[in-house]
Design an enzyme around this catalytic site. Structure first.
Site, PDB file in Angstrom:
ATOM      1  N   LYS A   1       0.731  -1.300  -0.152  1.00  0.00           N
ATOM      2  CA  LYS A   1      -0.026  -0.034   0.073  1.00  0.00           C
ATOM      3  C   LYS A   1       0.760   1.324  -0.045  1.00  0.00           C
ATOM      4  O   LYS A   1       0.607   2.263  -0.907  1.00  0.00           O
ATOM      5  CB  LYS A   1      -1.136  -0.048   1.269  1.00  0.00           C
ATOM      6  CG  LYS A   1      -1.516   1.377   1.640  1.00  0.00           C
ATOM      7  CD  LYS A   1      -2.412   1.050   3.033  1.00  0.00           C
ATOM      8  CE  LYS A   1      -1.675   0.543   4.071  1.00  0.00           C
ATOM      9  NZ  LYS A   1      -0.377   1.335   4.482  1.00  0.00           N
TER      10      LYS A   1
ATOM     11  N   LYS B   1       3.155   3.027  12.133  1.00  0.00           N
ATOM     12  CA  LYS B   1       4.669   2.595  11.907  1.00  0.00           C
ATOM     13  C   LYS B   1       5.346   4.000  11.342  1.00  0.00           C
ATOM     14  O   LYS B   1       6.451   4.228  11.613  1.00  0.00           O
ATOM     15  CB  LYS B   1       4.740   1.569  11.072  1.00  0.00           C
ATOM     16  CG  LYS B   1       4.475   0.175  11.465  1.00  0.00           C
ATOM     17  CD  LYS B   1       4.735  -0.896  10.525  1.00  0.00           C
ATOM     18  CE  LYS B   1       4.421  -0.909   9.121  1.00  0.00           C
ATOM     19  NZ  LYS B   1       3.153  -0.754   8.904  1.00  0.00           N
TER      20      LYS B   1
ATOM     21  N   ASP C   1      -6.030  -3.110   7.695  1.00  0.00           N
ATOM     22  CA  ASP C   1      -6.446  -4.497   8.271  1.00  0.00           C
ATOM     23  C   ASP C   1      -7.487  -4.437   9.016  1.00  0.00           C
ATOM     24  O   ASP C   1      -8.633  -5.478   8.862  1.00  0.00           O
ATOM     25  CB  ASP C   1      -5.233  -5.002   9.211  1.00  0.00           C
ATOM     26  CG  ASP C   1      -3.840  -5.184   8.273  1.00  0.00           C
ATOM     27  OD1 ASP C   1      -3.953  -6.559   8.134  1.00  0.00           O
ATOM     28  OD2 ASP C   1      -3.328  -4.525   8.006  1.00  0.00           O
TER      29      ASP C   1
END
Length: 288
Positions: free
Chosen positions: A18, A44, A130
């Site tokens: 992505k 992240k 997710d």
């Protein structure tokens, strides 16, 4: 009259490519003359690395933790082609909500009218897909992004994540939420990969925006801390990203997808498993 800024959200499960795809879209748009901001929405905080030679930048949450008041421009760093890079950031592992960084970052930049002051043409939100929780759903739920795209491969978990995103878009579609522009089919190197993703988008009443093959040039570029557009501008892969970027920036009509329910998704994946086994057995018979 205020210029209309095109705001796009790109979702996808972790590890699907992505951020790689998003950064190459940003780089291709900057190369074409657009003023672009890439807004990393992953805890992240690594969305914009390949736009800045592999360097990490301070996140909005880092700055808010350290200071009572923050000038939004302290969180904005320039990258390849003049792209403005922002990372929302996230909490320490095991503490707090990962979506909070998105909420805080969006609020900070909007309160200080940053998008208008920078005279942006395009803002691209790179969002972890997710789990479409309250925080990660902000670009969809609040209608911050006009158009949503998802990066998916033909792997079941990638399609599962895309289908979950479709459910979120469907939930907020009647409340002013963003709608789906389509699927960016990543790592498509065989006819079966393409057939699986084509079947999925047909069943969910959406479309494939572009087929992006797996390419060694992408790995080579990332090892240098660069996008393929920057590191291998004459490569076939760079041209794929340019074509994708053009389609996304020119996209105008998004719609509500029709996600599969849990059982439908399981039955669909099982039918493809049976087909693949049948093809493999046929190949073995021909080989013998």
């Amino acid at each position: 009259m205020t210029k209309q800024i095109k705001q796009i959200a790109i979702y996808g499960k972790g590890g699907i490519g992505k951020s790689t795809t998003t950064s190459n879209i940003s780089a291709a748009l900057a190369e074409a003359g657009y003023k672009v901001m890439q807004f990393g929405c992953d805890p992240k905080a690594d969305s914009t690395n390949t736009l800045r030679g592999g360097e990490y930048i301070p996140t909005v949450l880092d700055l808010l933790h350290a200071n009572a008041r923050v000038n939004a421009y302290e969180a904005i760093f320039e990258g390849f082609g003049g792209i403005y890079c922002v990372e929302a950031g996230g909490p320490q592992p095991g503490v707090g909500c990962a979506g909070r960084g998105i909420i805080s970052a969006v609020q900070l930049l909007k309160q200080q009218d940053v998008f208008e002051a920078l005279d942006l043409d395009v803002v691209i939100y790179d969002v972890l897909g997710d789990v479409v929780c309250g925080g990660f759903a902000v670009p969809v739920r609040e209608g911050i992004a006009e158009h949503v795209f998802t990066v998916s491969s033909s792997d079941f978990m990638a399609i599962y994540a895309a289908n979950n995103l479709f459910k979120g878009i469907q939930t907020y579609s009647n409340k002013g939420g963003a709608l789906l522009g389509g699927v960016i089919a990543n790592s498509i190197n065989t006819d079966f990969h393409r057939d699986i993703i084509d079947d999925f988008v047909a069943r969910t009443h959406t479309q494939v925006v572009e087929y992006v093959p797996r390419s060694l040039s992408v790995t080579q570029a990332e090892l240098q801390g660069k996008t393929t557009i920057e590191a291998a501008p004459k490569s076939e892969q760079a041209d794929v990203y340019r074509r994708l970027a053009k389609r996304i920036v020119e996209h105008t009509e998004s719609k509500t997808p029709t996600p599969l329910d849990q059982q439908e998704l399981r039955d669909w994946s099982a039918s493809w498993a049976d087909r693949l086994i049948a093809v493999e057995r046929q190949s073995q018979l021909l080989a013998s």
